[in-house]
Structure formats: C-alpha cells, structure tokens
Design a protein around this motif. Structure first.
Motif, PDB file in Angstrom:
ATOM      1  N   ALA A 107       0.823  -1.212   0.000  1.00 41.06           N
ATOM      2  CA  ALA A 107       0.000   0.000   0.000  1.00 41.06           C
ATOM      3  C   ALA A 107       0.853   1.257   0.000  1.00 41.06           C
ATOM      4  CB  ALA A 107      -0.914   0.005   1.219  1.00 41.06           C
ATOM      5  N   LYS A 108       0.316   2.318  -0.568  1.00 35.57           N
ATOM      6  CA  LYS A 108       0.936   3.629  -0.437  1.00 35.57           C
ATOM      7  C   LYS A 108       0.695   4.160   0.974  1.00 35.57           C
ATOM      8  CE  LYS A 108       2.512   4.269  -4.650  1.00 35.57           C
ATOM      9  NZ  LYS A 108       3.958   4.470  -4.907  1.00 35.57           N
ATOM     10  N   THR A 109       1.591   5.032   1.421  1.00 33.48           N
ATOM     11  CA  THR A 109       1.450   5.589   2.765  1.00 33.48           C
ATOM     12  C   THR A 109       0.197   6.451   2.855  1.00 33.48           C
ATOM     13  OG1 THR A 109       3.857   5.667   2.871  1.00 33.48           O
ATOM     14  CG2 THR A 109       2.643   6.857   4.578  1.00 33.48           C
ATOM     15  N   GLU A 110      -0.597   6.220   3.875  1.00 33.54           N
ATOM     16  CA  GLU A 110      -1.844   6.961   4.050  1.00 33.54           C
ATOM     17  C   GLU A 110      -1.569   8.376   4.560  1.00 33.54           C
ATOM     18  OE1 GLU A 110      -5.009   6.102   3.371  1.00 33.54           O
ATOM     19  OE2 GLU A 110      -4.246   4.268   2.434  1.00 33.54           O
ATOM     20  N   PRO A 111      -2.382   9.355   4.161  1.00 31.27           N
ATOM     21  CA  PRO A 111      -2.286  10.695   4.763  1.00 31.27           C
ATOM     22  C   PRO A 111      -2.578  10.619   6.259  1.00 31.27           C
ATOM     23  CG  PRO A 111      -3.610  10.747   2.755  1.00 31.27           C
ATOM     24  CD  PRO A 111      -3.394   9.298   3.088  1.00 31.27           C
ATOM     25  N   MET A 112      -2.081  11.624   6.998  1.00 35.48           N
ATOM     26  CA  MET A 112      -2.302  11.650   8.446  1.00 35.48           C
ATOM     27  C   MET A 112      -2.759  13.040   8.860  1.00 35.48           C
ATOM     28  SD  MET A 112       0.331  10.778  11.587  1.00 35.48           S
ATOM     29  CE  MET A 112       0.004   9.017  11.623  1.00 35.48           C
ATOM     30  N   MET A 113      -3.785  13.076   9.726  1.00 36.43           N
ATOM     31  CA  MET A 113      -4.309  14.353  10.194  1.00 36.43           C
ATOM     32  C   MET A 113      -3.479  14.869  11.368  1.00 36.43           C
ATOM     33  SD  MET A 113      -8.145  15.365  11.521  1.00 36.43           S
ATOM     34  CE  MET A 113      -8.847  15.222   9.873  1.00 36.43           C
ATOM     35  N   ILE A 114      -3.233  16.174  11.369  1.00 34.93           N
ATOM     36  CA  ILE A 114      -2.554  16.857  12.471  1.00 34.93           C
ATOM     37  C   ILE A 114      -3.501  17.910  13.024  1.00 34.93           C
ATOM     38  CG2 ILE A 114      -0.531  18.194  13.157  1.00 34.93           C
ATOM     39  CD1 ILE A 114       0.929  17.082  10.726  1.00 34.93           C
ATOM     40  N   GLY A 115      -3.683  17.916  14.341  1.00 29.49           N
ATOM     41  CA  GLY A 115      -4.561  18.896  14.975  1.00 29.49           C
ATOM     42  C   GLY A 115      -6.032  18.647  14.736  1.00 29.49           C
ATOM     43  N   PRO A 116      -6.532  17.463  15.054  1.00 27.01           N
ATOM     44  CA  PRO A 116      -7.946  17.159  14.771  1.00 27.01           C
ATOM     45  C   PRO A 116      -8.927  18.041  15.527  1.00 27.01           C
ATOM     46  CG  PRO A 116      -6.972  15.466  16.180  1.00 27.01           C
ATOM     47  CD  PRO A 116      -5.857  16.341  15.728  1.00 27.01           C
ATOM     48  N   ASN A 117      -8.480  18.695  16.614  1.00 29.34           N
ATOM     49  CA  ASN A 117      -9.394  19.479  17.435  1.00 29.34           C
ATOM     50  C   ASN A 117      -9.390  20.971  17.101  1.00 29.34           C
ATOM     51  OD1 ASN A 117     -10.035  17.117  18.931  1.00 29.34           O
ATOM     52  ND2 ASN A 117      -8.198  17.398  20.179  1.00 29.34           N
ATOM     53  N   VAL A 118      -8.575  21.387  16.139  1.00 28.18           N
ATOM     54  CA  VAL A 118      -8.534  22.815  15.803  1.00 28.18           C
ATOM     55  C   VAL A 118      -9.610  23.133  14.766  1.00 28.18           C
ATOM     56  CG1 VAL A 118      -6.070  22.922  16.314  1.00 28.18           C
ATOM     57  CG2 VAL A 118      -6.819  22.556  13.957  1.00 28.18           C
ATOM     58  N   ARG A 119      -9.818  24.420  14.517  1.00 26.52           N
ATOM     59  CA  ARG A 119     -10.858  24.824  13.563  1.00 26.52           C
ATOM     60  C   ARG A 119     -10.544  24.365  12.154  1.00 26.52           C
ATOM     61  NH1 ARG A 119     -10.276  29.655  16.498  1.00 26.52           N
ATOM     62  NH2 ARG A 119      -9.341  30.784  14.735  1.00 26.52           N
ATOM     63  N   VAL A 120      -9.261  24.400  11.788  1.00 29.05           N
ATOM     64  CA  VAL A 120      -8.863  23.978  10.435  1.00 29.05           C
ATOM     65  C   VAL A 120      -7.734  22.961  10.561  1.00 29.05           C
ATOM     66  CG1 VAL A 120      -8.181  24.746   8.139  1.00 29.05           C
ATOM     67  CG2 VAL A 120      -9.389  26.330   9.654  1.00 29.05           C
ATOM     68  N   PRO A 121      -8.043  21.681  10.804  1.00 32.68           N
ATOM     69  CA  PRO A 121      -6.982  20.671  10.908  1.00 32.68           C
ATOM     70  C   PRO A 121      -6.276  20.496   9.573  1.00 32.68           C
ATOM     71  CG  PRO A 121      -9.144  19.637  10.887  1.00 32.68           C
ATOM     72  CD  PRO A 121      -9.384  21.107  10.971  1.00 32.68           C
ATOM     73  N   TYR A 122      -5.106  19.897   9.630  1.00 34.00           N
ATOM     74  CA  TYR A 122      -4.313  19.704   8.414  1.00 34.00           C
ATOM     75  C   TYR A 122      -4.125  18.217   8.163  1.00 34.00           C
ATOM     76  CZ  TYR A 122      -0.336  19.803   5.163  1.00 34.00           C
ATOM     77  OH  TYR A 122       0.486  19.620   4.088  1.00 34.00           O
ATOM     78  N   VAL A 123      -4.432  17.793   6.939  1.00 33.15           N
ATOM     79  CA  VAL A 123      -4.208  16.412   6.537  1.00 33.15           C
ATOM     80  C   VAL A 123      -2.940  16.383   5.679  1.00 33.15           C
ATOM     81  CG1 VAL A 123      -5.117  14.411   5.308  1.00 33.15           C
ATOM     82  CG2 VAL A 123      -6.667  15.878   6.617  1.00 33.15           C
ATOM     83  N   ALA A 124      -1.856  15.887   6.259  1.00 31.70           N
ATOM     84  CA  ALA A 124      -0.561  15.841   5.567  1.00 31.70           C
ATOM     85  C   ALA A 124      -0.498  14.597   4.692  1.00 31.70           C
ATOM     86  CB  ALA A 124       0.570  15.835   6.582  1.00 31.70           C
ATOM     87  N   LYS A 125      -0.169  14.809   3.445  1.00 35.04           N
ATOM     88  CA  LYS A 125      -0.219  13.709   2.478  1.00 35.04           C
ATOM     89  C   LYS A 125       1.046  12.865   2.450  1.00 35.04           C
ATOM     90  CE  LYS A 125      -1.312  16.776  -0.736  1.00 35.04           C
ATOM     91  NZ  LYS A 125      -1.791  17.943   0.013  1.00 35.04           N
ATOM     92  N   SER A 126       2.176  13.433   2.848  1.00 37.18           N
ATOM     93  CA  SER A 126       3.454  12.747   2.685  1.00 37.18           C
ATOM     94  C   SER A 126       4.165  12.572   4.019  1.00 37.18           C
ATOM     95  CB  SER A 126       4.363  13.546   1.732  1.00 37.18           C
ATOM     96  OG  SER A 126       5.650  12.977   1.639  1.00 37.18           O
ATOM     97  N   ILE A 127       4.901  11.471   4.156  1.00 34.80           N
ATOM     98  CA  ILE A 127       5.716  11.259   5.357  1.00 34.80           C
ATOM     99  C   ILE A 127       6.997  12.083   5.315  1.00 34.80           C
ATOM    100  CG2 ILE A 127       4.867   8.923   5.820  1.00 34.80           C
ATOM    101  CD1 ILE A 127       7.418   7.866   4.456  1.00 34.80           C
ATOM    102  N   PHE A 128       7.394  12.568   4.129  1.00 36.53           N
ATOM    103  CA  PHE A 128       8.670  13.255   3.956  1.00 36.53           C
ATOM    104  C   PHE A 128       8.404  14.658   3.444  1.00 36.53           C
ATOM    105  CE2 PHE A 128      12.664  13.942   1.363  1.00 36.53           C
ATOM    106  CZ  PHE A 128      13.513  14.046   2.452  1.00 36.53           C
ATOM    107  N   ASN A 129       8.925  15.666   4.154  1.00 38.30           N
ATOM    108  CA  ASN A 129       8.601  17.050   3.846  1.00 38.30           C
ATOM    109  C   ASN A 129       9.828  17.946   3.987  1.00 38.30           C
ATOM    110  OD1 ASN A 129       5.415  16.947   3.708  1.00 38.30           O
ATOM    111  ND2 ASN A 129       6.006  15.736   5.494  1.00 38.30           N
TER     112      ASN A 129
END
Length: 502
Positions: free
Chosen positions: A124-146
């Motif tokens: 499988a390809k690496t799944e996106p991961m959410m950061i800050g699920p409790n904030v008004r505008v959470p961020y879903v990061a698509k890549s493990i490497f940035n």
C-alpha cells in the motif's frame, strides 16, 4: 620574415613586461608581508608564506573531488549526495558489485527483511495523516517526507521559488523557516508551515512582541497549513537565528522588519516563555488566533525537560498539547552557527527520537501529538529508520539543497554560494534555473518516499508507518547487531491509552 621578426620582438617585450610586473608585485608583497604583524608565517617567510593560506583554502576542494572516498566525507559523503542527485534527475538508483558502505560501523541500522514479505498487490501507499484534529482547520498531511525550515534570506529567491513549486508538485509541505512568509513561498502553491522564531519575523509588532493582528492576517492564507514555534534548531541550540547583514536586501529587510544590511540576530529564546507552562500558553494563543494546528521545534539534550512538558500537558489536559513536536538533532544544519554549538551541543536524532517517542507514548499521547524527525536525514534508509523509531513524519533541509544542486561548498554562512542557493548575488543566482530545479525537488521527494515504501515492503509490512523498532538492528562496537527495541525498549503507558507495538 620581417613580420615574423616583428612578432617575436613583441612577444619578447611582453615576456619582459610580465616578468617585470611579477618581480614588482613580489617586491610589494615582500614589503607588505615583512611589515604586517598579524601573520607570523608571512612575516617570517614573505611571499612564499602566502601559499600556505592558498593551499588551505584549496584543501576542501581537493579532498572533496580527489582524495576522500565515497563514504568518508563529512557532513555528507559523496555516496549520499550522489543518491540525491540521481533521484532528483529521475535516474535509476540501482548499483552493482556490492555496497561500498561499511556495515560493521557502530550505529549502522540494518533492516530485518521478512522471509515472506507482502506480495506486490498487498503493498500500500502511505496513508495521509491528520494533524490537529481538534482545531478549527486541521491539516491532513499527504506525505511522510517534507521540507524543513529554510528562511528567505538564508536562501535565495530562486531557491525559494524552486522549492515551493517542487513541494507543490510532490504534494509535500514546505516550512518557511523563521524569516516569515514571502511572495515566493506563496507563488509556488505548496502547503506551508509558518515557523515563528524567537524574533517573530512577520508576526511581530514594533516592539518585537507577537502581534495577534498580524498572526490573524497570516493565518487567513489557505496555503498556511500549520504554525511551528521554534525553540531551537540543531545548528545552534541555545542561540537565535543569525542572518549576516550582507544577505539583508531591501526586500528581506521589509519582510523581517530590519534595516538594509543589518544583521538579523534573533534572541536565544522567546522572551515571554520562561517555563513549559508559558510555552503551552503561547501554543494555545497561536492556535486560538489562527485556528490552525500549532507545534514546537526543539533540540533534545536530556530526558527530564520533556518529562516536565508532558507532565504539564497531563495536568492541563490533552487538548493543551502541541499538535506536533519537531525534534531536531544536534548534528548541525543549514544555518550560520558558532562551531561549538554546531559540534557539541544537543543530542543526536538517533538517540533523541526514540527517547521522546517513548515519553510521549508512555503518557498516552501517541494519537494526540505527532512527532516530526529532523537532523541529517536525507536518504531513504535515514527516513525508514526514523519511521521505525517512532516518527510520524520526517523533514529535511539539506537533502533538498542537494536536489537544488548544492555541492557542499560550505559557504552557506557567506554570500558567495557558487550554486545560487544561499546567496543574494545575482551573478551566482543566475545559475539556479527554477524551471529545471523545481522538477528535481519533486523527483527527489517522490524518490525518497518510494524507496522508504520499498524498505517497508522488504521488512514485511505494507507501508512505512507500520514499521517498528523490531524491524531494525543497530550495529554495536564489537561488530554484532542488536534489535533496536532492545536498545530502546518502549516505556509502559502510565495511563489508559493506545497499545503501541514495538
């Protein structure tokens, strides 16, 4: 015949003139060297003593190209740089006739291949991961490497443009560094992590304090995905950012709030932050004003400070925690820094990451705080090790500099970078062609992720975040290897929380 004789006479006169100029120059240098008092070699050996300085300057060049073996050079060896170059150019990274790496060197990670790895259709390809699920505008990061933080000012306009466009092409985030967001960051279209350094460039008032109004203006940009409060970076733990005055152009001065040519010296810490409690207050303030995830960046030097941080989080409640923690190793970085800080202060990421991961997980914050690993991680093996050690993401700055064409000239702290990456001299910047380099940046990022996924497949899991410490062995001084989960055993959770496999 007359023409030939005339030509010979002219050549003879030129030869005599050149010899005369050389003799005159030698005499002038002799007098200068004899009369100066700062250099004993030149005073005792006039003219000839100057060659020592010339050869010392050329030593870096000759070691890099003629004398150093593929795996010998520091801070990054030729094999590491060549891998990035091939990946950024879309070339094959296969090699022949065996590895040139000394796999018996202490600290070398060896991945434990599975006798029955997943079949190709089970990969499988690496799944996106959410950061800050409790904030008004959470961020879903698509890549493990940035991309890690490099500010406009420390790097040039074409470098920022190429990185921004390359990050957008690869679907990875770009950290602005502490110099604020420039039009060139936004122009490329990448997701941005706005780094708030101790000088608070771009979000400060006239007195240098954090301005909620400016913070709110920055946060409305849809490309600003997260904010990172920088406590320290690996190049100079305990000291603020340093931007030499020769790099402070009119444009950079306007963005940062400096005078043209003024050194940009950041305070060594946030003045309003005197404790972990103060830091969590600042995190909450930035998060409330921006509505975006907020994390911190720190260099780890001991276990106790992070025990105190997580204890304060538990006292206040998990919602008070930073949404992510970027752990920078003490191995140094791209910034200009005093040698003692770069060489001697701060723990290596190889020790710091497992320790902080253990502490986070032991208090049940595994799913609340994302860990971002930084510090000399540029090749797939580095990133795969970090994922197995406990990182959720990995960021790199120097890896992307190599993708831009960096030759490790070690001129980052000057305005003379020969590849145009860390200079504002138009003469050198013209060598960095954005249309070519942004594609190399994107190919490098995609190449890293592809080969980390390949390593994950080899150890028997379908994607990198499923790698565990048991999948890595670390070579010891006696030449044998020990499983990483024995060297860095997981702490037992002290409260109810998720079960973390080793």
């Amino acid at each position: 015949m007359e023409t030939a004789a005339w030509a010979l006479q002219i050549l003879a006169l030129l030869f005599v003139l050149i010899i005369g100029v050389m003799v005159a120059a030698g005499l002038v240098l002799f007098v200068i060297d004899r009369s100066q008092t700062s250099d004993a070699i030149r005073r005792n050996y006039p003219v000839i003593g100057r060659f020592r300085h010339i050869f010392s300057e050329l030593g870096e060049f000759f070691r890099q190209y003629f004398f150093a073996m593929d795996r010998e050079e520091l801070p990054f060896n030729r094999a590491q740089r060549d891998w990035v170059k091939r990946a950024s150019e879309g070339e094959s990274n296969t090699i022949a006739f065996g590895s040139t790496r000394n796999i018996s060197a202490p600290g070398t990670p060896l991945f434990v291949n599975s006798p029955f790895p997943p079949l190709d259709d089970q990969f499988a390809k690496t799944e996106p991961m959410m950061i800050g699920p409790n904030v008004r505008v959470p961020y879903v990061a698509k890549s493990i490497f940035n991309l890690s933080g490099m500010s406009y000012g420390a790097i040039s306009k074409p470098a920022v443009l190429a990185l921004s466009r390359g990050c957008a092409e690869a679907g990875i985030w770009m950290n602005t560094g502490e110099g604020g967001v420039s039009p060139f960051h936004l122009q490329g279209g990448a997701d941005l992590v706005y780094q708030i350094g101790t000088a608070k460039y771009g979000v400060r008032d006239k007195d240098g304090n954090l301005s909620d109004e400016k913070l709110r203006e920055i946060a409305v940009h849809p490309q600003i995905a997260m904010f990172e409060i920088k406590l320290a970076q690996g190049a100079k733990p305990g000291k603020g950012g340093i931007l030499p005055g020769e790099k402070v152009t009119a444009e950079i001065a306007a963005i940062r709030g400096l005078a043209v040519g003024q050194d940009g010296i950041s305070p060594n810490r946030h003045r309003e932050v005197n404790s972990w409690a103060d830091l969590l207050d600042l995190v909450a303030r930035v998060r409330d004003v921006s509505g975006k995830p907020v994390g911190i960046k720190a260099v780890v030097a001991a276990r106790e400070p992070f025990e105190e941080l997580f204890a304060e989080v538990l006292r206040r409640g998990p919602e008070s925690a930073p949404d992510f923690i970027t752990i920078d190793g003490g191995e140094g970085g791209t910034g200009a820094a005093p040698m003692p800080l770069m060489d001697l202060v701060g723990m290596s990421i190889r020790e710091a990451l497992p320790m902080v991961s253990n502490l986070r997980d032991s208090v049940g914050l595994h799913d609340r705080i994302r860990l971002v690993a930084s510090g000399k991680l540029v090749n797939p093996g580095d990133i795969a090790w970090a994922m197995a050690a406990g990182a959720d993401f990995v960021v790199s700055a120097r890896g992307f500099m190599f993708a831009l064409g960096c030759i490790q000239a070690l001129k980052c702290n000057k305005n003379t970078c020969p590849t145009g990456i860390t200079t504002h001299d138009p003469r050198f910047q013209k060598g960095l062609v954005v249309e070519d380099k942004f594609r190399k940046v994107a190919r490098y990022a995609k190449g890293v992720v592809h080969e980390v996924e390949m390593i994950a497949h080899s150890v028997g899991v379908s994607e990198p975040r499923l790698m565990r410490r048991r999948h890595v062995r670390i070579v010891q001084p006696d030449g044998t290897s020990v499983p990483m989960h024995e060297l860095f055993p997981r702490d037992l959770p002290s409260q109810k929380g998720p079960t973390i496999p080793i």
